[in-house]
Design a protein around this motif. Sequence first.
Motif, PDB file in Angstrom:
ATOM      1  N   ALA A 345       1.046  -1.233   0.069  1.00 18.38           N
ATOM      2  CA  ALA A 345      -0.114  -0.031   0.112  1.00 18.38           C
ATOM      3  C   ALA A 345       0.782   1.285   0.303  1.00 18.38           C
ATOM      4  CB  ALA A 345      -0.847   0.179   1.153  1.00 18.38           C
ATOM      5  N   VAL A 346       1.964   1.466   0.870  1.00 13.21           N
ATOM      6  CA  VAL A 346       2.911   2.328   0.811  1.00 13.21           C
ATOM      7  C   VAL A 346       3.311   2.586  -0.461  1.00 13.21           C
ATOM      8  CG1 VAL A 346       5.013   3.337   1.608  1.00 13.21           C
ATOM      9  CG2 VAL A 346       3.288   2.293   3.433  1.00 13.21           C
ATOM     10  N   ARG A 347       3.963   1.477  -1.029  1.00 15.19           N
ATOM     11  CA  ARG A 347       4.529   1.562  -2.355  1.00 15.19           C
ATOM     12  C   ARG A 347       3.652   2.293  -3.531  1.00 15.19           C
ATOM     13  NH1 ARG A 347       7.706  -3.315  -4.642  1.00 15.19           N
ATOM     14  NH2 ARG A 347       8.290  -1.679  -6.292  1.00 15.19           N
ATOM     15  N   LYS A 348       2.312   1.837  -3.639  1.00 14.79           N
ATOM     16  CA  LYS A 348       1.421   2.022  -4.459  1.00 14.79           C
ATOM     17  C   LYS A 348       0.745   3.372  -4.179  1.00 14.79           C
ATOM     18  CE  LYS A 348      -1.658   2.090  -7.557  1.00 14.79           C
ATOM     19  NZ  LYS A 348      -1.388   3.631  -7.587  1.00 14.79           N
ATOM     20  N   TYR A 349       0.155   3.776  -3.064  1.00 18.53           N
ATOM     21  CA  TYR A 349      -0.377   4.891  -2.893  1.00 18.53           C
ATOM     22  C   TYR A 349       0.500   6.038  -2.632  1.00 18.53           C
ATOM     23  CZ  TYR A 349      -4.192   1.513  -2.622  1.00 18.53           C
ATOM     24  OH  TYR A 349      -4.967   0.411  -2.744  1.00 18.53           O
ATOM     25  N   ILE A 350       1.570   5.820  -1.833  1.00 17.23           N
ATOM     26  CA  ILE A 350       2.515   6.947  -1.604  1.00 17.23           C
ATOM     27  C   ILE A 350       3.745   7.033  -2.430  1.00 17.23           C
ATOM     28  CG2 ILE A 350       3.872   7.919   0.416  1.00 17.23           C
ATOM     29  CD1 ILE A 350       1.596   6.358   2.158  1.00 17.23           C
ATOM     30  N   ASP A 351       4.281   5.839  -2.661  1.00 21.08           N
ATOM     31  CA  ASP A 351       5.477   6.199  -3.530  1.00 21.08           C
ATOM     32  C   ASP A 351       5.729   5.684  -4.858  1.00 21.08           C
ATOM     33  OD1 ASP A 351       6.610   6.439  -0.796  1.00 21.08           O
ATOM     34  OD2 ASP A 351       7.278   4.186  -0.708  1.00 21.08           O
ATOM     35  N   ASP A 352       4.671   5.239  -5.523  1.00 26.44           N
ATOM     36  CA  ASP A 352       4.509   5.165  -6.993  1.00 26.44           C
ATOM     37  C   ASP A 352       4.567   6.340  -7.553  1.00 26.44           C
ATOM     38  OD1 ASP A 352       4.299   3.600  -9.187  1.00 26.44           O
ATOM     39  OD2 ASP A 352       2.029   3.057  -9.228  1.00 26.44           O
ATOM     40  N   VAL A 353       5.431   6.254  -8.654  1.00 25.15           N
ATOM     41  CA  VAL A 353       5.640   7.678  -9.522  1.00 25.15           C
ATOM     42  C   VAL A 353       5.367   7.360 -11.075  1.00 25.15           C
ATOM     43  CG1 VAL A 353       7.318   9.390 -10.533  1.00 25.15           C
ATOM     44  CG2 VAL A 353       7.409   8.469  -8.177  1.00 25.15           C
ATOM     45  N   ASN A 354       4.328   8.092 -11.492  1.00 22.99           N
ATOM     46  CA  ASN A 354       3.810   8.015 -12.818  1.00 22.99           C
ATOM     47  C   ASN A 354       3.087   6.568 -12.861  1.00 22.99           C
ATOM     48  OD1 ASN A 354       4.964  10.534 -13.574  1.00 22.99           O
ATOM     49  ND2 ASN A 354       6.662   9.709 -13.839  1.00 22.99           N
ATOM     50  N   ASP A 355       2.608   5.966 -11.885  1.00 26.46           N
ATOM     51  CA  ASP A 355       1.822   4.731 -12.056  1.00 26.46           C
ATOM     52  C   ASP A 355       2.857   3.545 -12.663  1.00 26.46           C
ATOM     53  OD1 ASP A 355      -0.255   5.822 -11.047  1.00 26.46           O
ATOM     54  OD2 ASP A 355      -1.207   6.059 -13.278  1.00 26.46           O
ATOM     55  N   GLU A 356       4.217   3.466 -12.258  1.00 21.37           N
ATOM     56  CA  GLU A 356       4.917   2.483 -12.657  1.00 21.37           C
ATOM     57  C   GLU A 356       4.450   1.205 -12.169  1.00 21.37           C
ATOM     58  OE1 GLU A 356       8.734   3.736 -12.545  1.00 21.37           O
ATOM     59  OE2 GLU A 356       8.904   5.264 -13.670  1.00 21.37           O
ATOM     60  N   LEU A 357       4.300   1.108 -10.774  1.00 19.21           N
ATOM     61  CA  LEU A 357       4.164  -0.186 -10.112  1.00 19.21           C
ATOM     62  C   LEU A 357       2.698  -0.754 -10.448  1.00 19.21           C
ATOM     63  CD1 LEU A 357       4.858  -2.250  -7.908  1.00 19.21           C
ATOM     64  CD2 LEU A 357       3.807  -0.769  -6.440  1.00 19.21           C
ATOM     65  N   THR A 358       1.727   0.231 -10.497  1.00 11.87           N
ATOM     66  CA  THR A 358       0.333  -0.005 -11.007  1.00 11.87           C
ATOM     67  C   THR A 358       0.147  -0.654 -12.447  1.00 11.87           C
ATOM     68  OG1 THR A 358      -0.544   1.808  -9.890  1.00 11.87           O
ATOM     69  CG2 THR A 358      -1.852   1.000 -11.467  1.00 11.87           C
ATOM     70  N   ASP A 359       1.087  -0.368 -13.307  1.00  8.98           N
ATOM     71  CA  ASP A 359       1.023  -0.739 -14.576  1.00  8.98           C
ATOM     72  C   ASP A 359       1.744  -2.020 -14.442  1.00  8.98           C
ATOM     73  OD1 ASP A 359      -0.302   1.449 -15.490  1.00  8.98           O
ATOM     74  OD2 ASP A 359       1.362   2.374 -16.404  1.00  8.98           O
ATOM     75  N   LYS A 360       2.891  -2.206 -13.612  1.00 16.59           N
ATOM     76  CA  LYS A 360       3.398  -3.413 -13.775  1.00 16.59           C
ATOM     77  C   LYS A 360       2.700  -4.814 -13.166  1.00 16.59           C
ATOM     78  CE  LYS A 360       7.825  -3.397 -12.824  1.00 16.59           C
ATOM     79  NZ  LYS A 360       9.217  -3.314 -12.408  1.00 16.59           N
ATOM     80  N   ILE A 361       1.852  -4.300 -11.857  1.00 15.74           N
ATOM     81  CA  ILE A 361       0.853  -5.431 -11.459  1.00 15.74           C
ATOM     82  C   ILE A 361       0.016  -5.801 -12.460  1.00 15.74           C
ATOM     83  CG2 ILE A 361      -0.531  -5.718  -9.462  1.00 15.74           C
ATOM     84  CD1 ILE A 361       1.088  -3.939  -7.907  1.00 15.74           C
ATOM     85  N   ILE A 362      -0.693  -4.800 -13.145  1.00 14.96           N
ATOM     86  CA  ILE A 362      -1.782  -5.215 -14.063  1.00 14.96           C
ATOM     87  C   ILE A 362      -1.319  -6.037 -15.163  1.00 14.96           C
ATOM     88  CG2 ILE A 362      -3.837  -4.466 -15.506  1.00 14.96           C
ATOM     89  CD1 ILE A 362      -3.855  -3.956 -12.425  1.00 14.96           C
ATOM     90  N   SER A 363      -0.126  -5.804 -15.750  1.00 17.81           N
ATOM     91  CA  SER A 363       0.655  -6.578 -16.639  1.00 17.81           C
ATOM     92  C   SER A 363       0.702  -7.988 -16.310  1.00 17.81           C
ATOM     93  CB  SER A 363       1.981  -5.826 -17.061  1.00 17.81           C
ATOM     94  OG  SER A 363       1.842  -4.709 -17.524  1.00 17.81           O
ATOM     95  N   TYR A 364       0.903  -8.186 -14.866  1.00 20.71           N
ATOM     96  CA  TYR A 364       1.133  -9.438 -14.537  1.00 20.71           C
ATOM     97  C   TYR A 364      -0.229 -10.125 -14.289  1.00 20.71           C
ATOM     98  CZ  TYR A 364       5.665  -8.559 -12.702  1.00 20.71           C
ATOM     99  OH  TYR A 364       7.216  -7.982 -12.504  1.00 20.71           O
ATOM    100  N   LEU A 365      -1.333  -9.323 -13.678  1.00 19.55           N
ATOM    101  CA  LEU A 365      -2.304  -9.945 -13.562  1.00 19.55           C
ATOM    102  C   LEU A 365      -3.370 -10.126 -14.866  1.00 19.55           C
ATOM    103  CD1 LEU A 365      -3.543  -7.808 -10.428  1.00 19.55           C
ATOM    104  CD2 LEU A 365      -2.732 -10.025 -10.472  1.00 19.55           C
ATOM    105  N   LYS A 366      -3.062  -9.492 -15.844  1.00 17.56           N
ATOM    106  CA  LYS A 366      -4.019  -9.701 -16.996  1.00 17.56           C
ATOM    107  C   LYS A 366      -3.714 -11.258 -17.799  1.00 17.56           C
ATOM    108  CE  LYS A 366      -2.844  -7.737 -20.858  1.00 17.56           C
ATOM    109  NZ  LYS A 366      -2.453  -6.554 -21.848  1.00 17.56           N
ATOM    110  N   TYR A 367      -2.542 -11.875 -17.379  1.00 16.68           N
ATOM    111  CA  TYR A 367      -2.605 -13.013 -17.817  1.00 16.68           C
ATOM    112  C   TYR A 367      -3.183 -14.148 -17.015  1.00 16.68           C
ATOM    113  CZ  TYR A 367       0.140 -10.953 -21.299  1.00 16.68           C
ATOM    114  OH  TYR A 367       0.617 -10.047 -22.343  1.00 16.68           O
ATOM    115  N   MET A 368      -3.695 -13.933 -15.719  1.00 19.64           N
ATOM    116  CA  MET A 368      -4.127 -14.728 -14.753  1.00 19.64           C
ATOM    117  C   MET A 368      -5.789 -15.078 -14.964  1.00 19.64           C
ATOM    118  SD  MET A 368      -1.912 -13.443 -11.485  1.00 19.64           S
ATOM    119  CE  MET A 368      -2.183 -15.012 -10.785  1.00 19.64           C
TER     120      MET A 368
END
Length: 406
Positions: A345-368
């Motif tokens: 949560a800290v990495r996503k909501y507070i530290d994530d810059v330009n949604d880099e972590l968000t996009d990476k996680i969704i890139s993983y999840l979309k194949y599941m």
Amino acid sequence: MTVKSFDIVIVGAGPAGGHCARILAKSGHQVLLAEQNDNFNKNDFSSAATPLETISKFDLPESVIGSFWHKLTIETSKVSQTWESPESLGVVLNFAKFRAFLASEVERFGGEVWLGYRYTGHSQSKGETTVEFKQLSDGQLIKVRTKVLVDATGFARAIMYEKENDKPDFLSGTGIEYLIELEPEIYNKYSSDLILFVGDKWMPKGYSWIFPMEQNRLKVGAARIFLEQKKLRHLPPLKKYIDLLIDEYLNSKNYKILDKHGSMLKYSRGLNDIYCKDNIIAIGDSVSTVNFLGGEGIRHGMDGAQIAGKYIQRYLEGKISDFRDYEMEMHRKFERKWNISERLAVRKYIDDVNDELTDKIISYLKYMNTEDVMEILFYYKFEKISRGLGGYLQRKIKELINKFNW
């Protein structure tokens, strides 16, 4: 004036408080469930989405369900991904009806429910605790005696901590939700879809959502996560992002706002809340049972209430003299997954810059598949993310091949 006596007094009639009171009243104990609001519509502040098993696990009637959902959508600033099932995956509860049901169960099993009574303090003498309430209708002060006092006051933690400075370090959040009525053709499009929005476009430093409710009604909300309250002064109001969902995503032109509600979230970093003290025990959000990554708290609060109820019964039967084992069991149940969720949560909501972590996680999840995504998002089985790496790596290899024309 005679002072009434109870085995247990529970302050706060949220999911944890109501369920704990229900369990103990059903077991034959004299229970008082006290709530400061005079009806359950006044603090209808939970988005209340939960997996389908919550209904059977906690024996909830269909009358407390606002809607069933069989699709789960995650929207980022750049990506939209949907997982679905032919069967229902979960429900959105009507939070007011849900809490009213728990209170009615307490009364059905012989307990008492006091609405419109605000906790003002307690004192201890000769092995008993006297609890004082202020009746909001006329300002009258009323005292009761109890063998066990339960703090179910949520983020306020009104009983366990006498002073604000005594409280641990918190990760905090604030959220607002609208209940809207809108055009049938728009409602039908989203009536079975649980939609979560992450990314700077939809809600910087937080998340937003659209959840289905009863016919032609949707819950539309936004929440922001923060470390320091003073930083909020320089950020746009949450209303801006709710309006964005309604105007741009739903594209509704004739919606009506039926209700607005909001609340705070205060999560103790590392689960360092005080769980018990003498004959006082804390449950629900008072001991951070809400998962800070996704903000889901109802079933976790009820899980914790069942654990607390077990130890309260043992205490009243004289089998234990304190609640230290309760704290240990709560940590065994929640600590590992909650600590991982906190860091994410800290990495996503507070530290994530330009949604880099968000996009990476969704890139993983979309194949599941849908089942695995539900396991990750609602049961915090983060180890399953590795299953999505296969498809992610295959895509990256194909991109590399195309780039160099191999």
